[in-house]
Design a protein around this motif. Structure first.
Motif, short mmCIF file in Angstrom:
data_model
loop_
_atom_site.label_atom_id
_atom_site.label_comp_id
_atom_site.label_asym_id
_atom_site.label_seq_id
_atom_site.Cartn_x
_atom_site.Cartn_y
_atom_site.Cartn_z
N GLN A 103 0.82 -1.21 0.00
CA GLN A 103 0.00 0.00 0.00
C GLN A 103 0.86 1.26 0.00
O GLN A 103 0.61 2.20 -0.76
N ASP A 119 -8.34 -5.93 3.23
CA ASP A 119 -9.55 -6.13 4.05
C ASP A 119 -10.00 -7.59 3.99
O ASP A 119 -10.38 -8.18 5.01
N ASN A 120 -9.94 -8.18 2.80
CA ASN A 120 -10.36 -9.58 2.66
C ASN A 120 -9.39 -10.52 3.37
O ASN A 120 -9.82 -11.53 3.95
N THR A 174 -6.21 -2.27 -1.19
CA THR A 174 -6.98 -2.01 0.03
C THR A 174 -8.07 -3.06 0.21
O THR A 174 -8.28 -3.59 1.32
N ASN A 175 -8.76 -3.41 -0.88
CA ASN A 175 -9.79 -4.45 -0.81
C ASN A 175 -9.18 -5.81 -0.47
O ASN A 175 -9.74 -6.58 0.32
N THR A 176 -8.02 -6.09 -1.06
CA THR A 176 -7.34 -7.36 -0.78
C THR A 176 -6.95 -7.44 0.69
O THR A 176 -7.10 -8.49 1.34
N ASP A 197 -6.64 0.93 -4.73
CA ASP A 197 -7.95 0.51 -4.22
C ASP A 197 -8.06 -1.02 -4.18
O ASP A 197 -8.62 -1.59 -3.23
N LYS A 198 -7.52 -1.69 -5.20
CA LYS A 198 -7.55 -3.16 -5.21
C LYS A 198 -6.75 -3.72 -4.04
O LYS A 198 -7.17 -4.69 -3.40
#
Length: 472
Positions: A298, A381-382, A377-379, A374-375
């Protein structure tokens, strides 16, 4: 005959020497599970390559620093003109003279205007000397360039990325080595117990043969015991093969040669499995290497967005140049007394490059970098949600595995008591050999179940500490 004897002696000597060399090449390791992990962390090829990648990243960082330091270069050139380049000049000849006379009104002896003869000529002339020597030095100092500026900021983050990759691979290596180690260790403990069972069968067969000779039992009793003995012997062979394969897998996971010898010195019990498994609720996502790595990714991607944004700013550089030029013309020596003529030049300045319009390319590069961020960040979180599931599952599996291990240990103790009681009754003549064989079969089954439960509990423990990021 004597030659043949001598040749045989040399053959025996060569075989002994070969055996000695092979023995010398073999290395023996006496290892606890911690020793095995430490040795693997030094030898595993994947870890070695990641450490090389880290060293490579440090070299790349130094390369970026080097681009921000002064850049000095030198140049030299020697040239000889085989044919000199020339320029043309009008020749001041007779045509020009008559033109001037007419303009001044000059007449000839008859009072007529002097007629100009239409002649025109040119003269060749060269400003270049036959021999030319040029030497110079230039210095450039970058004052501001967006991508270099961001690269300098990203040095620590890029090293952190390489370091986290190493730590993740170290965790994987710890998991693999510990599971392989305990699999072999438990199998060896099971083999020891199985060999005790074989000794019991041998003792029982010996006793039965005496009883049969004395007419107290039938041949059928001996046959039944022999069948059980043969089955146990077959199980022993399979277990030995499994241990051999386990050692091969352990050596591979540790990065050792298959020719090396390993001796496991760890002691394992049910109490060892239960040590330090209480959850104090202090779990932190940053204990997991995957989370730390994604956090680093990140930061790198945020710097990438910043790099594209700073691309709208101008680039500024300072430069300095010094040049010395020499020319040789031997024809001038009669007038000047020298053949060579030397001239110096110095140049200093600033170079400013301002981006004005790039067809909106940089704008869309910034958008692409933001989408990538953004991808990630989503990864991230998952991954945290997956860690929550893994941690919960590991806790439940460990709890169940320990309960099953305790239950199988009690069953093993009970089976041992049943066997000992049945054997005593048989020795006292109030029991049958069938009951002894049946009790022994149940004891072996209980032993197998116990060792399976022990291994499952060890694996569950390893998975639990991996899930909470504390696998050492």
């Amino acid at each position: 005959m004597k030659k043949k004897t001598t040749r045989n002696k040399w053959l025996v000597f060569a075989l002994l020497l070969l055996g000695f060399t092979t023995t010398q090449a073999q290395t023996e390791y006496r290892l606890t599970v911690k020793d095995a992990v430490d040795l693997a962390l030094k030898n595993v090829a994947d870890l070695k390559n990641l450490r090389i990648d880290s060293a490579k990243q440090e070299a790349q960082n130094k390369e970026i620093v080097g681009s921000a330091l002064p850049q000095v270069s030198g140049s030299a050139q020697v040239a000889h003109y085989l044919t000199l380049p020339k320029v043309l000049f009008p020749s001041a000849g007779r045509t020009d003279i008559y033109t001037v006379l007419n303009q001044e009104g000059v007449k000839d002896g008859s009072g007529n205007t002097i007629a100009a003869k239409q002649e025109f000529s040119v003269q060749e002339f060269s400003f270049v000397q036959p021999w030319n020597v040029t030497a110079g030095v230039s210095l450039n100092q970058l004052l501001f360039q967006p991508d270099v500026f961001v690269g300098l900021i990203a040095r620590k983050t890029s090293i952190a990325y390489a370091t986290e990759n190493i730590k993740i691979q170290e965790d994987k290596t710890r998991e693999q080595v510990q599971k392989a180690y305990y699999q072999v260790l438990i199998a060896e403990q099971q083999l020891e117990v199985l060999q005790v069972s074989l000794q019991r069968f041998q003792k029982l067969l010996s006793d039965q043969e005496q009883l049969f000779k004395n007419g107290f039992i039938e041949k059928l009793d001996i046959d039944k015991t022999t069948v059980s003995f043969n089955n146990t012997k077959s199980t022993e062979t399979q277990l030995k093969n499994m241990i051999e394969l386990g050692y091969a897998a352990l050596k591979f996971s540790m990065g050792l040669s298959q020719g090396d010898k390993i001796v496991l010195t760890e002691k394992l019990s049910t109490q060892t499995v239960k040590e330090n498994i209480l959850d104090d609720g202090s779990f932190n996502y940053n204990n997991r290497g995957e989370v730390r790595l994604l956090n680093t990714v990140q930061k790198l991607q945020e710097l990438d967005v910043k790099r594209h944004r700073l691309g709208y700013l101008p680039t500024l550089a300072f430069f300095y140049q010094f040049q010395q030029q020499g020319m040789l013309n031997k024809n001038f020596s009669a007038f000047t007394g020298q053949n060579w003529f030397w001239f110096n030049s110095n140049l200093v300045g600033l170079n400013l490059s301002v981006p004005i319009f790039d067809g909106m390319q940089r704008k869309y590069k910034i958008q692409q970098a933001k989408y990538t961020l953004d991808k990630t960040t989503n990864t991230l979180d998952n991954v945290k949600k997956a860690i929550d599931l893994e941690k919960t599952s590991a806790q439940i599996n460990l709890r169940n595995a320990i309960l099953n291990m305790d239950a199988q240990q009690k069953n093993l103790e009970l089976a041992e008591r049943v066997y000992n009681t049945t054997k005593k009754k048989y020795e006292q003549g109030v029991g049958s050999s069938f009951e002894v064989l049946q009790a022994d079969t149940e004891l072996q089954r209980a032993q197998g179940n116990y060792f399976d439960a022990l291994y499952n509990a060890v694996v569950a423990r390893i998975n639990y500490f991996k899930a909470i990021g504390q696998l050492n």
